[in-house]
Design an enzyme around this catalytic site. Structure first.
Site, PDB file in Angstrom:
ATOM      1  N   GLU A  46       0.842  -1.194   0.000  1.00 27.37           N
ATOM      2  CA  GLU A  46       0.000   0.000   0.000  1.00 27.37           C
ATOM      3  C   GLU A  46       0.885   1.256   0.000  1.00 27.37           C
ATOM      4  O   GLU A  46       1.906   1.305   0.664  1.00 27.37           O
ATOM      5  CB  GLU A  46      -0.874  -0.006   1.250  1.00 27.37           C
ATOM      6  CG  GLU A  46      -1.788   1.206   1.397  1.00 27.37           C
ATOM      7  CD  GLU A  46      -2.568   1.204   2.709  1.00 27.37           C
ATOM      8  OE1 GLU A  46      -3.571   1.929   2.794  1.00 27.37           O
ATOM      9  OE2 GLU A  46      -2.171   0.461   3.650  1.00 27.37           O
ATOM     10  N   LYS A 121      -9.986   2.704  -2.223  1.00 27.45           N
ATOM     11  CA  LYS A 121     -10.223   2.088  -0.922  1.00 27.45           C
ATOM     12  C   LYS A 121     -11.572   2.506  -0.342  1.00 27.45           C
ATOM     13  O   LYS A 121     -11.854   3.691  -0.161  1.00 27.45           O
ATOM     14  CB  LYS A 121      -9.092   2.473   0.030  1.00 27.45           C
ATOM     15  CG  LYS A 121      -9.098   1.738   1.369  1.00 27.45           C
ATOM     16  CD  LYS A 121      -7.864   2.156   2.169  1.00 27.45           C
ATOM     17  CE  LYS A 121      -7.775   1.429   3.499  1.00 27.45           C
ATOM     18  NZ  LYS A 121      -6.589   1.880   4.273  1.00 27.45           N
ATOM     19  N   CYS A 155      -5.621  -2.956   2.778  1.00 26.40           N
ATOM     20  CA  CYS A 155      -5.399  -2.875   4.219  1.00 26.40           C
ATOM     21  C   CYS A 155      -6.662  -3.071   5.066  1.00 26.40           C
ATOM     22  O   CYS A 155      -7.117  -4.186   5.267  1.00 26.40           O
ATOM     23  CB  CYS A 155      -4.696  -1.556   4.538  1.00 26.40           C
ATOM     24  SG  CYS A 155      -3.729  -1.569   6.074  1.00 26.40           S
TER      25      CYS A 155
END
Length: 270
Positions: A46, A121, A155
């Site tokens: 990331e 995200k 994540c």
């Protein structure tokens, strides 16, 4: 499209240089150079150009990151993916929420034919104020590559099993992260859980080292098969490759068809 029987996936577990895109791209290029013609997919952590930051205005560089990924993909003859802090062009900002930040945490997926896909995200890490500095994505993204179906996640997404749920629409879940050492047990446990419950390969790529906020990262990058067994799991700084088998994946799903008894649902992100 018929899937390639095998898919070679390379994980890059590395330290990241704080807020220095040029230096990170230089070191990553050197690390992945030996993979030329030796792999099908390279997975970076990331925010691979900067480390996880809540100051995207200092590092956001979508166009240069895309060009670097295009160059590397062409040179390697493989797809490459990883996330960056990305500034949204003005015309794409939601007119109903003009006060919202103009940045996203964007996972880019670039294939050797020059096709660029992305996933923004959805689950922003509020404990680190990510939700204050970035706009949340609205949609899941499943990329089709060489006949394989790849779900892209970043994540904190890993903590949400409904969002990650396989509805017979993906073969591999990719999760890129900057997941601190203090919560490494959660990371490792959730990667195994997502593979087992979804009967899919899971690729989790995390960084090592210490970032500009003095957070420590232990890596724990893993490639896990649909039975929950780790094919890659080692400490340190490394680039490692494992081969995924579509025949083994489908064979296991046929022998143990738990997916047939899964609850049906409709997912709507808000």
């Amino acid at each position: 499209m018929t899937a390639n029987p095998k898919l070679r996936v390379s994980l890059v577990q590395t330290d990241l240089i704080w807020h220095d895109p040029a230096a990170n791209l230089e070191q990553l290029a050197a690390q992945i150079a030996p993979l030329a013609k030796q792999t099908d997919l390279v997975v970076l952590p990331e925010m691979f150009t900067s480390g996880f930051t809540v100051h995207p205005e200092t590092v956001a560089s979508d166009h240069s990151a895309v060009q670097w990924l295009l160059d590397q993909s062409a040179r390697l003859g493989a797809a490459i993916t990883g996330s960056v802090a990305c500034k949204i062009e003005p015309e794409t900002v939601d007119a109903e929420a003009p006060e919202a930040p103009g940045f996203v945490n964007r996972l880019l997926f670039v294939s050797p034919d020059g096709k660029v896909s992305h996933y923004d995200k959805v689950h922003l890490f509020r404990m680190g104020d990510e939700h204050q500095r970035y706009r949340a994505g609205k949609h899941k993204q499943i990329v089709h590559y060489r006949g394989w179906r790849l779900q892209l996640t970043i994540c904190y997404d890993l903590r949400f099993p409904v969002f990650c749920r396989n509805q017979n629409n993906y073969d591999v879940m990719i999760c890129v992260a900057n997941w601190p050492k203090s919560r490494r047990h959660h990371w490792r446990t959730l990667l195994h859980a997502r593979a087992i419950e979804n009967q899919a390969y899971v690729v989790g790529v995390n960084r090592v080292g210490v970032d500009g906020n003095h957070l420590q990262y232990s890596g724990d990058s893993m490639l896990i098969d649909p039975l929950g067994e780790a094919l890659i799991d080692e400490p340190g700084k490394w680039v490692k490759t494992a081969t995924l088998s579509h025949d083994q994946l489908q064979g296991y799903r046929q022998r143990f068809p738990a997916w047939k008894d899964a609850d049906s649902f409709y997912l709507e992100t808000i």
